[in-house]
Design a protein around this motif. Structure first.
Motif, mmCIF file in Angstrom:
data_model
loop_
_atom_site.group_PDB
_atom_site.id
_atom_site.type_symbol
_atom_site.label_atom_id
_atom_site.label_comp_id
_atom_site.label_asym_id
_atom_site.label_seq_id
_atom_site.Cartn_x
_atom_site.Cartn_y
_atom_site.Cartn_z
ATOM 1 N N HIS A 17 -5.792 -9.288 5.956
ATOM 2 C CA HIS A 17 -4.545 -9.167 4.859
ATOM 3 C C HIS A 17 -5.239 -9.446 3.498
ATOM 4 C CE1 HIS A 17 -0.541 -7.924 5.015
ATOM 5 N NE2 HIS A 17 -0.459 -8.359 6.436
ATOM 6 N N ALA A 49 1.617 -7.113 -1.094
ATOM 7 C CA ALA A 49 0.881 -6.550 -0.225
ATOM 8 C C ALA A 49 1.448 -5.880 1.058
ATOM 9 C CB ALA A 49 -0.515 -7.260 0.380
ATOM 10 N N ALA A 106 3.918 -3.568 3.501
ATOM 11 C CA ALA A 106 4.020 -2.294 3.690
ATOM 12 C C ALA A 106 5.412 -1.934 3.283
ATOM 13 C CB ALA A 106 3.547 -1.787 4.816
ATOM 14 N N ASN A 108 -1.023 1.429 3.277
ATOM 15 C CA ASN A 108 -1.438 0.110 3.550
ATOM 16 C C ASN A 108 -2.177 0.091 5.310
ATOM 17 O OD1 ASN A 108 0.474 0.026 1.899
ATOM 18 N ND2 ASN A 108 0.751 -2.324 2.402
ATOM 19 N N ALA A 109 -3.053 -0.469 5.624
ATOM 20 C CA ALA A 109 -3.777 -0.523 7.053
ATOM 21 C C ALA A 109 -4.671 0.880 6.966
ATOM 22 C CB ALA A 109 -2.629 -0.681 7.844
ATOM 23 N N LYS A 141 -7.700 2.927 7.169
ATOM 24 C CA LYS A 141 -9.046 2.826 7.053
ATOM 25 C C LYS A 141 -9.919 3.879 7.188
ATOM 26 C CE LYS A 141 -8.006 -1.066 5.893
ATOM 27 N NZ LYS A 141 -8.089 -1.076 4.208
ATOM 28 N N LYS A 198 -5.634 0.725 11.130
ATOM 29 C CA LYS A 198 -6.210 -0.513 11.719
ATOM 30 C C LYS A 198 -5.141 -1.428 12.364
ATOM 31 C CE LYS A 198 -6.130 -3.843 7.936
ATOM 32 N NZ LYS A 198 -7.026 -4.709 7.017
ATOM 33 N N ILE A 229 -2.280 -4.127 12.859
ATOM 34 C CA ILE A 229 -1.570 -5.227 11.977
ATOM 35 C C ILE A 229 -2.432 -6.393 11.931
ATOM 36 C CG2 ILE A 229 0.515 -6.589 12.145
ATOM 37 C CD1 ILE A 229 0.909 -3.506 11.238
ATOM 38 N N THR A 240 -1.135 -9.649 11.189
ATOM 39 C CA THR A 240 -0.490 -10.670 11.447
ATOM 40 C C THR A 240 -0.355 -10.859 13.118
ATOM 41 O OG1 THR A 240 0.689 -10.440 9.591
ATOM 42 C CG2 THR A 240 1.748 -12.012 11.040
ATOM 43 N N SER A 272 6.729 -9.841 12.440
ATOM 44 C CA SER A 272 5.800 -8.686 12.352
ATOM 45 C C SER A 272 5.757 -7.794 13.036
ATOM 46 C CB SER A 272 4.383 -9.447 12.277
ATOM 47 O OG SER A 272 3.413 -8.787 11.470
ATOM 48 N N ASP A 273 5.349 -6.666 12.784
ATOM 49 C CA ASP A 273 5.287 -5.546 13.507
ATOM 50 C C ASP A 273 3.969 -5.425 14.559
ATOM 51 O OD1 ASP A 273 7.368 -3.853 12.219
ATOM 52 O OD2 ASP A 273 5.922 -3.293 10.706
ATOM 53 N N VAL A 290 2.134 0.436 13.921
ATOM 54 C CA VAL A 290 3.173 0.964 12.791
ATOM 55 C C VAL A 290 2.532 2.459 12.821
ATOM 56 C CG1 VAL A 290 3.652 -1.021 11.826
ATOM 57 C CG2 VAL A 290 1.508 0.055 10.995
HETATM 58 C C1 LIG Z 1 4.333 0.831 8.025
HETATM 59 C C2 LIG Z 1 3.721 -0.422 8.007
HETATM 60 C C3 LIG Z 1 4.124 -1.466 8.416
HETATM 61 C C4 LIG Z 1 3.409 -2.638 8.221
HETATM 62 N N1 LIG Z 1 3.775 -3.777 8.908
HETATM 63 C C5 LIG Z 1 3.029 -4.823 8.677
HETATM 64 C C6 LIG Z 1 3.315 -6.267 9.221
HETATM 65 O O1 LIG Z 1 4.630 -6.355 9.960
HETATM 66 N N2 LIG Z 1 2.766 -7.076 9.467
HETATM 67 C C7 LIG Z 1 1.400 -6.990 8.817
HETATM 68 O O2 LIG Z 1 0.726 -8.042 8.874
HETATM 69 N N3 LIG Z 1 0.927 -6.037 8.331
HETATM 70 C C8 LIG Z 1 1.681 -4.976 8.237
HETATM 71 N N4 LIG Z 1 1.047 -3.774 7.813
HETATM 72 C C9 LIG Z 1 -0.096 -3.639 7.402
HETATM 73 C C10 LIG Z 1 -0.274 -4.428 6.272
HETATM 74 O O3 LIG Z 1 0.591 -3.979 5.125
HETATM 75 C C11 LIG Z 1 -1.884 -3.996 5.807
HETATM 76 O O4 LIG Z 1 -2.368 -4.287 7.105
HETATM 77 C C12 LIG Z 1 -2.280 -5.018 4.670
HETATM 78 O O5 LIG Z 1 -1.969 -4.438 3.285
HETATM 79 C C13 LIG Z 1 -3.805 -5.248 4.662
HETATM 80 O O6 LIG Z 1 -4.260 -3.927 5.086
HETATM 81 P P1 LIG Z 1 -5.186 -3.144 4.140
HETATM 82 O O7 LIG Z 1 -6.474 -3.775 3.883
HETATM 83 O O8 LIG Z 1 -5.204 -1.730 4.376
HETATM 84 O O9 LIG Z 1 -4.793 -3.391 2.616
HETATM 85 C C14 LIG Z 1 2.029 -2.591 7.869
HETATM 86 C C15 LIG Z 1 1.564 -1.294 7.538
HETATM 87 C C16 LIG Z 1 2.360 -0.220 7.462
HETATM 88 C C17 LIG Z 1 1.524 1.064 6.994
#
Ligand SMILES: Cc1cc2nc3c(=O)[nH]c(=O)nc-3n(C[C@H](O)[C@H](O)[C@H](O)COP(=O)(O)O)c2cc1C
Length: 412
Positions: free
Chosen positions: A110, A131, A133, A255-256, A258, A335, A337, A339, A362-363, A366
């Motif tokens: 994260h 940060a 989503a 977000n997420a 990669k 990638k 999740i 959490t 958390s999810d 996603v």
């Molecule tokens: C629709 C969606 C829902 C998300 N829900 C969660 C969540 O519930 N818990 C979590 O830790 N990350 C969640 N994420 C992922 C984080 O937003 C993301 O992993 C975080 O910003 C770090 O990733 P990054 O390196 O791509 O920014 C979600 C991403 C998306 C696209």
């Protein structure tokens, strides 16, 4: 990028999300219900956490629309966070005598650790709030406006899930590229995973259930397909005008996400040039009455007016940074999740000692939602590129320019 712009504000558990969209032409019909449908699609998907049941997003249009039509002025949107009532102490705007317990155990994967360090904070909460989503709901709202505009040009964008964890990702056979398949989009919309293959979907659901039972999470791959995109969006002349680069940035910013592929992407690196490129074939001449463009759908207008087509579409609809008239096809890798219910090892920032990472609701997976966000981001890039190419301050003017362009390339 610049004709069609947007900015978002808002914390995950704050009062709500704000989007300001600038650059949309006047005269586009737009209603809150249209945006709400897109917001609902983002909230669905097998593997989402319990928060999605609380939120059920509804947008309020604050400005830029009158009598159901855009006015050409900035469109301000507000999406309230229903969950805010439970977070008023943690997200209080005014100072409190007794502040909420700080979050001090950064989650690997994260923004937590890099964020608190960069912003010199002792509490991770401000980083995780932005940060999160949750912010993508605001992007989907902006994307809905872009989609509404693209509909006027006959351009439609779909997404579907093609892999969850290890399920579905077929490594490409050496020297062979995947064949285009026709997708039943109604089936995708009805599917809890936005997957067009019912058998594959069962395996994907089982994989998500297993991950959940193990306190773990899963990523995957979604694909975006934009149809009836006119030839000539973007440009080869300067790096920042290339359509492939603009799309890659917009999708990678989710977000997420990669990895982003355009067309056959990484598979192209493994084969010869003679196998990789899309052969150009002439279209048979249209015999008899040539219908006026107003009598055809927009997609037909594009296809019929061009005297050639590509036999395949490994390029994913873009060559030299310019749309080539074929479907735009994008894949994105999401990638897992970060959490985790069974948290990874981290440190406690207060003591520097080893500790389990922070966990909160958390999810699990996603990917379907990420696909809907991908549709929004692709719509924003394509709307921007269309406005750049066709211009206009009122939709009528833009459409007239668009039709003139189609006629002019049909003569070639
Ligand atoms: C629709 C969606 C829902 C998300 N829900 C969660 C969540 O519930 N818990 C979590 O830790 N990350 C969640 N994420 C992922 C984080 O937003 C993301 O992993 C975080 O910003 C770090 O990733 P990054 O390196 O791509 O920014 C979600 C991403 C998306 C696209």
């Amino acid at each position: 990028m610049g004709q069609f712009r947007f900015i978002t504000a808002g914390e995950s558990h704050g009062k709500g999300l704000v989007t300001i969209v600038e650059g949309m032409v006047a005269g586009l019909s737009l209603e809150a219900e249209y945006i709400n449908k897109e917001l609902k699609r983002r909230q669905q998907g097998y593997g989402r956490g319990p928060r999605m049941e609380i939120e059920q997003d509804k947008v309020e249009i604050i400005s830029g629309v009158r009598y159901g039509l855009t006015m050409g002025s900035p469109i301000a949107l507000f999406i309230p966070n229903r969950d805010w009532q439970n977070w008023q102490e943690q997200l209080s705007i005014t100072p409190l005598e007794k502040e909420a317990e700080p979050v001090t155990r950064p989650r690997p994967g994260h923004a937590d650790l890099a964020g608190v360090t960069k912003y010199s904070l002792k509490d991770i909460r401000p980083i995780m709030e932005r940060a999160s989503a949750r912010e993508t709901a605001a992007r989907v709202a902006a994307g809905a406006i872009a989609k509404r505009f693209l509909e006027e040009l006959g351009i439609v964008i779909h997404s579907h899930t093609i892999a969850i964890g290890p399920v579905g990702c077929q490594p490409f056979a050496q020297g062979k590229l995947p064949q285009a398949i026709s997708i039943n989009w109604q089936q995708v919309e009805a599917s809890p995973l936005r997957c067009a293959d019912a058998e594959l979907e069962k395996k994907m659901i089982a994989a998500i259930d297993r991950a959940k039972a193990e306190g773990d999470t899963l990523g995957g791959v979604f694909e975006l397909i934009a149809t009836a995109v006119p030839i000539g969006l973007g440009s080869h002349v300067s790096w920042e005008r290339r359509l492939d680069g603009r799309i890659a940035q917009a999708i990678m910013n989710i977000n997420a996400v990669k990895g982003v592929e355009i067309g056959a992407g990484f598979a192209l690196a493994k084969i010869k040039g003679s196998q990789a490129h899309d052969v150009i074939e002439p279209n048979p001449p249209v015999i008899g009455k040539v219908s006026r463009s107003s009598e055809r759908s927009e997609g037909e207008a594009t296809k019929q007016s061009l005297p050639w087509h590509h036999a395949t579409n490994y390029a994913g609809g873009i060559e030299g940074g310019i749309s080539n008239g074929e479907e735009i096809i994008i894949k994105a890798a999401v990638k897992p999740i970060a959490t985790l219910a069974k948290p990874l090892s981290s440190i406690d920032l207060r003591s520097g000692e080893v500790a389990k990472a922070h966990y909160e609701r958390s999810d699990i997976c996603v990917v379907p939602a990420a696909g809907v966000i991908g549709e929004a981001m692709l719509a924003i890039v394509l709307a921007d590129a269309c406005l750049e190419k066709f211009g206009g301050d009122n939709l009528k003017e833009t459409l007239a320019n668009y039709h003139n362009y189609q006629l002019s390339i049909g003569k070639n």
